[in-house]
Write an enzyme that holds these catalytic residues in place. Structure first.
Site, PDB file in Angstrom:
ATOM      1  N   GLU A   1       0.868  -1.192   0.000  1.00 60.68           N
ATOM      2  CA  GLU A   1       0.000   0.000   0.000  1.00 60.68           C
ATOM      3  C   GLU A   1       0.897   1.232   0.000  1.00 60.68           C
ATOM      4  OE1 GLU A   1      -2.369   0.747   3.461  1.00 60.68           O
ATOM      5  OE2 GLU A   1      -1.238  -0.652   4.710  1.00 60.68           O
TER       6      GLU A   1
ATOM      7  N   GLU B   1       4.655   8.823  -3.921  1.00 64.10           N
ATOM      8  CA  GLU B   1       5.377   8.318  -2.752  1.00 64.10           C
ATOM      9  C   GLU B   1       6.295   7.165  -3.134  1.00 64.10           C
ATOM     10  OE1 GLU B   1       2.782   7.634   0.572  1.00 64.10           O
ATOM     11  OE2 GLU B   1       1.912   9.642   0.459  1.00 64.10           O
TER      12      GLU B   1
END
Length: 759
Positions: free
Chosen positions: A510, A519
């Site tokens: 995730e 990210e």
């Protein structure tokens, strides 16, 4: 769920005030107390009196008489408005002043084409603002430029300049510019004599300087000029007058994005139902529900609904007059027809019966339009509270469990070979970047539901989360999970007791950010792909980044404030719960009463696992070998260049507007038909009520203004130099002139290289 407020939601707070064009009640604590007793929260009060208005009008008349007698305008000095006297104003620095909204004179004309009228108007305005500041007024409402048939565009700047000066002279006051949502004759009505009637130069002298006030966007354009001249001052906001007939959803949405502080509802906007009750039509109620959910809900002013009347039953403890009755209650002795303030009672009824808040608004309360720097999970170790916030999502982890369930079901159905070295036939699952372990729990639940045996691994680099994972393994997972402390890119894979390295069948992560890849999910999963079996599955399997241009005046003002101390404030893509904004690219309407979905376009896509030849080439370039070429385009060896991206997207803008930046979203395919989305077009269908991710916002330093029927060309890059990843973006605008598209504006090229995400 109850049709009124959900039990989980706090009751909405509405501040409702009373505005009367010809207020006769004196300025005093007693007047305010009388209003409070019937449930008003505030009153408006004119700063100066009709006597002062007559005095100034008399001065202008005397000046014009001298001209009529033959005196030259060049010889006559401009009339000087003397200092205020007690007869000119009722305001005083009393304790109750903070509960009043002071109103400047509507009979002056700051945008007059007549220099004498403009000068005298500025004198009056300056006197009023200065005296209000002296008295301790906190909120001041200023009537917008006079609109009589057409708007004098060349003189609006003069009005805006006066507001700028007022902001400087009243540094502790909030200024609210009273403007109609669309041009309205109500706003042109001024009690008594208006100084514009004395103007020698009529305000329609130069036709080329005007735009028709029948243009529904003209009042928004007026506001846009005022706030631009005032540099988006955060003490400047809109007092928005709502018309009887609401305009198109496009105009409603545009005003929603602006800094609304006051909503004025005129008596003519109410309709009377069959029980003789003043009510608002359905569209009005929907608009109020939407506007009153703003982070700072605007105050409501009921305008010319009659004087504040004392409720004769206020002292009767058995009275129910403070509760708006339903039609069935009208047969009872106490009916709304006896209510001395029925418009106020109706507003309180609407307040008590607001629909429940959506899940995202409940979760994000207080974070609307709050700017946050994106997480850097590779460079930083997250705190437990950060993990906890993500774990509250009611949707994301359910969808992950569904994805793992589907993957295990297919694995068993297809009888694919497994990779376990210790449990023959067990599917090896690794959760990389395990955090506090929510995905581990969901994967174990999916395995239990399918009956497929699994061998579970959890990999986490954060030493603090690693402690927590070990504790959960002992207390919750019955020591069925092998917990590894390692950066996933350095993990060599499952290690058997005899020292053999195995492979992973299902790799779960995730790592997605608000823009999917911001990210460093691509870089992380590339780095751990070496442990994935040839027939292995990655969850997620793919993800796409999406963009659309936005108007976000409040956010722009916030970043502008940051820019005074931080030169890179406009070079950062911010994570933000977008709230007060407007989509600038919306398809053509087929129903003027329907709010349409925006045009949100795909910028780029990542898929996992990456083709092995791509990984091999990246490894070849790492270290700068001759076979790896001459290095990366943006620096470094070019080992990560396969994760660079570029997109050029064209957006049609039917309505004029100002672009303050780009809203970024993502969609991801976890496995099969299990998808997550933050894209406002697809979120409801793919993952409604998901709260884990707020959008990302790419700001522009200078707002980009464009006319109707324009085209916005967005260029965006994802760069990498093998040490960090950053974005660059710019916006160009075009409009059609003589049958061809002509460029009318270009933003700067913005770059987040100084705030890149470290690898």
């Amino acid at each position: 769920m109850d049709s009124s407020q959900s039990n989980q939601d706090p009751a909405p707070v509405w501040y409702v005030g009373h505005h009367h064009s010809r207020r006769s009640s004196p300025f005093s604590d007693a007047s305010l107390d009388a209003a409070r007793r019937v449930d008003y929260d505030m009153l408006t009060i004119p700063i100066t009196t009709p006597a002062f208005q007559a005095k100034v009008a008399g001065m202008i008349a005397d000046y014009l008489d001298l001209q009529e007698q033959g005196a030259s305008a060049d010889e006559l000095p401009v009339p000087i408005v003397p200092a205020l006297t007690p007869a000119d104003t009722e305001l005083a620095p009393l304790e109750c002043i903070t509960q009043y909204i002071a109103v400047t004179s509507s009979w002056i004309d700051l945008a007059s084409a007549d220099p004498v009228i403009a000068n005298v108007s500025r004198q009056v305005f300056s006197l009023e603002v200065a005296y209000a500041a002296f008295c301790g007024v906190q909120n001041i409402m200023i009537p917008g430029p006079a609109v009589e048939g057409r708007v004098l565009t060349s003189r609006l700047a003069q009005y805006a300049r006066c507001i700028l000066e007022a902001l400087r002279s009243g540094p502790y006051m909030q200024f609210h510019i009273l403007l109609p949502m669309t041009p309205s004759p109500i706003f042109a009505q001024t009690p008594g004599l208006n100084l514009s009637q004395f103007a020698k130069l009529p305000n329609h002298a130069d036709a080329e300087d005007y735009v028709s006030s029948s243009d529904a966007w003209s009042t928004w354009e007026t506001w846009n000029l005022i706030r631009t001249v005032c540099s988006y001052n955060t003490r400047l906001s809109v007092a928005l007058g709502l018309p009887k007939q609401l305009p198109s959803p496009a105009i409603q949405s545009r005003w929603f994005s602006e800094p609304l502080r006051l909503l004025l509802i005129h008596e003519t906007s109410f309709i009377t139902n069959k029980h003789s009750q003043p009510v608002l039509h359905k569209g009005y109620r929907h608009l109020l529900t939407r506007y009153m959910r703003l982070k700072t809900a605007p105050w409501i002013l009921l305008w010319d609904v009659g004087p504040v009347q004392k409720d004769p039953s206020a002292d009767d403890p058995t009275s129910t007059s403070q509760t708006w009755p339903l039609p069935s209650d009208l047969a009872k002795p106490k009916s709304v027809r006896l209510d001395p303030n029925p418009h106020l009672s109706y507003m309180r009824y609407l307040q008590r019966n607001q629909p429940p808040l959506p899940a995202l608004l409940r979760f994000g309360a207080g974070y609307q339009d709050y700017l946050q720097a994106p997480l850097q999970p590779l460079a930083d170790n997250l705190e437990s509270i950060t993990y906890e916030v993500f774990e509250k999502d009611p949707v994301k982890y359910d969808w992950y469990e569904r994805a793992v369930h589907a993957a295990l079901t297919d694995w068993a159905k297809l009888r694919k070979p497994t990779s376990s070295l210790t449990r023959p036939g067990a599917v090896v699952i690794a959760v990389v970047g395990a955090g506090r372990g929510p995905l581990v729990t969901r994967a174990l639940l999916a395995a239990e539901a399918t009956g497929v045996p699994v061998e579970m691994w959890a990999v986490e680099k954060n030493p603090n989360a690693y402690v927590h994972l070990q504790r959960r393994n002992a207390d919750t997972w019955s020591s069925s999970v092998t917990v590894i402390k390692s950066d996933m890119r350095s993990w060599r894979g499952p290690l058997s007791p005899d020292g053999k390295l195995g492979k992973v069948d299902i790799l779960i992560s995730e790592l997605l950010g608000s823009f999917a890849d911001n990210e460093l999910s691509p870089e992380c999963l590339d780095g751990v792909q070496h442990v994935l079996a040839p027939a292995g599955i990655s969850i997620p399997a793919s993800y796409t980044a999406h963009l659309t241009p936005l108007a976000t005046p409040r956010i722009y003002a916030d970043i502008l404030g940051k820019g005074r101390d931080d030169a890179t404030a406009f070079e950062v893509p911010y994570v933000v719960m977008l709230h007060a904004y407007d989509f600038l690219s919306v398809p053509a309407a087929d129903d003027t009463d329907r709010f349409l979905q925006p045009d949100v376009q795909t910028a780029w896509k990542f898929e996992h696992p990456v083709p092995r030849d791509v990984i091999k080439q990246a490894a070849l370039r790492r270290g700068g070998s001759a076979a790896g070429g001459g290095g990366g385009v943006s620096g470094g060896d070019g080992a990560n260049e396969h994760n660079a991206r570029f997109a050029a997207l064209r957006f049609a803008a039917r309505e004029r507007g100002v672009c303050h930046g780009l809203g970024g979203y993502f969609e991801t395919v976890l496995y099969g038909d299990v998808e997550l989305s933050t894209n406002p077009v697809t979120m409801e269908g793919k993952s409604a009520d998901m709260i884990s991710w707020f959008p990302i916002f790419f700001p522009v330093k200078t707002p980009i203004t464009f006319p109707d029927n324009s085209e916005l060309l967005v260029s965006i890059w994802r760069h990498t130099d093998d040490r960090k990843v950053w974005y660059e973006w710019m916006i160009e605008t075009f409009t059609k002139v003589g049958g061809r598209m002509v460029k009318i504006n270009t933003s700067e090229l913005h770059s987040s290289i100084k705030n890149g995400c470290l690898m």
